[in-house]
Design an enzyme around this catalytic site. Sequence first.
Site, PDB file in Angstrom:
ATOM      1  N   ALA A  67      38.618  40.745  50.750  1.00 37.64           N
ATOM      2  CA  ALA A  67      38.843  40.176  52.088  1.00 37.64           C
ATOM      3  C   ALA A  67      40.325  40.028  52.422  1.00 37.64           C
ATOM      4  O   ALA A  67      40.709  40.111  53.589  1.00 37.64           O
ATOM      5  CB  ALA A  67      38.139  38.828  52.206  1.00 37.64           C
ATOM      6  N   THR A  68      41.180  39.839  51.419  1.00 35.48           N
ATOM      7  CA  THR A  68      42.620  39.729  51.707  1.00 35.48           C
ATOM      8  C   THR A  68      43.128  41.037  52.305  1.00 35.48           C
ATOM      9  O   THR A  68      43.839  41.032  53.322  1.00 35.48           O
ATOM     10  CB  THR A  68      43.409  39.372  50.426  1.00 35.48           C
ATOM     11  OG1 THR A  68      43.093  38.025  50.055  1.00 35.48           O
ATOM     12  CG2 THR A  68      44.912  39.471  50.643  1.00 35.48           C
ATOM     13  N   HIS A 197      33.069  39.291  45.764  1.00 34.83           N
ATOM     14  CA  HIS A 197      32.852  38.265  44.732  1.00 34.83           C
ATOM     15  C   HIS A 197      32.506  36.889  45.290  1.00 34.83           C
ATOM     16  O   HIS A 197      32.297  35.944  44.543  1.00 34.83           O
ATOM     17  CB  HIS A 197      34.051  38.193  43.772  1.00 34.83           C
ATOM     18  CG  HIS A 197      35.271  37.542  44.340  1.00 34.83           C
ATOM     19  ND1 HIS A 197      35.699  36.313  43.921  1.00 34.83           N
ATOM     20  CD2 HIS A 197      36.144  37.952  45.281  1.00 34.83           C
ATOM     21  CE1 HIS A 197      36.795  35.987  44.590  1.00 34.83           C
ATOM     22  NE2 HIS A 197      37.079  36.963  45.419  1.00 34.83           N
ATOM     23  N   CYS A 321      43.555  29.994  46.126  1.00 33.53           N
ATOM     24  CA  CYS A 321      44.705  30.847  46.438  1.00 33.53           C
ATOM     25  C   CYS A 321      45.983  30.031  46.582  1.00 33.53           C
ATOM     26  O   CYS A 321      47.082  30.548  46.520  1.00 33.53           O
ATOM     27  CB  CYS A 321      44.441  31.598  47.736  1.00 33.53           C
ATOM     28  SG  CYS A 321      42.778  32.216  47.802  1.00 33.53           S
TER      29      CYS A 321
END
Length: 397
Positions: A67-68, A197, A321
């Site tokens: 997703a990043t 994930h 994060c």
Amino acid sequence: MDVQATTPLDPRVLDSMLPYLTVCYGNPHSRTHAYGWESEAALEKARRQVADLIGADSREIIFTSGATESNNMAIKGVARFYKSRKKHIITTQTEHKCVLDSCRSLETEGFQVTYLPVKKNGLIDLKELEGAFRPDTSLVSVMTVNNEIGVKQPIHDIGEICRAHKVFFHTDAAQAIGKIPMDVNDMKIDLMSISGHKIYGPKGVGAIYVRRRPRVRLEPLQSGGGQERGLRSGTVPTPLAVGLGAACEVAQQEMEYDHKRISQLAERLVTKIMSEVPDVVMNGDREHRYPGCINLSFAYVEGESLLMALKDVALSSGSACTSASLEPSYVLRAIGTDEDLAHSSIRFGIGRFTTEEEVDYTVQKCIQHVKRLREMSPLWEMVQDGIDLKSIKWTQH
């Protein structure tokens, strides 16, 4: 109890991946032999499985590393493609760090970004969103479910507003997909970020949904062989993509059951803690939320001390994060949480494989250690004596 950070691989997902980690090792982009065709067929099946979960066309799914990368592609890709006419982007103050950092990076390139504040309950004010549009706005980016406090933004309404203004709408759905029903056409979503994930799939793989009609154009971040419709060059890792597809299919089958079970466990956790411990605040809206993400602030207790006391339970005080920094969560600051309460918050995650015993153990340990830490706290003692802490003028020696 930290499933917002990552989830275990579902055994059904691993079973689907194993052949592509061993005997079916062809490059899916090799067009001249059966090894390549076999991998390509598996890749296209996975693409359909991802698309089916969100009501998209399989041609609109691009595989990424997570997703990043998807968030970076959506925000930088759209902004740079339309930069000759449009130089303005709208997002919120509680987005994931990679969205905020992508926007800051664009500001150094001359783009202007509006960071919308959120209300005390963590939701955006739709009137403020309406007022933020400009003739040169190219993109609105609002996450579906927040990774720290679990609030669910009114995506359907935001999609309608963006479509009315003819502005592209991107949502980071990493914490929402497979957990709550998502339909890109019904919600008028133009770009969506997906992570493997977070939905019991493998790490290192994700996807981005890019609408074909009305067509969204992106400037690719990386150059190379032109794979994935030229938007994301590089060999697609077949086993990981197959795992993401299988995770999406399993999530679609299990969604209703998972949601019901997770809601019950979440209710059990919150009710038990709140009934035993006073001065506990639940962060974020009570109604518009995903039940599996619970963020509680325990007044007069240092969050890090509580985490260390609960060392045999995997919990966190915020996003994985940004957990290396000792700053209180920027998400909690954005919803107006006092600094001391922000420092005393813990995020509890409940997922597909969380058991009732684990919830009860966590609750029992949590209650035990909050009481113990409060007994050691001079602030707690003062509050018990009826002193209003806000009225005290502290002096530094």
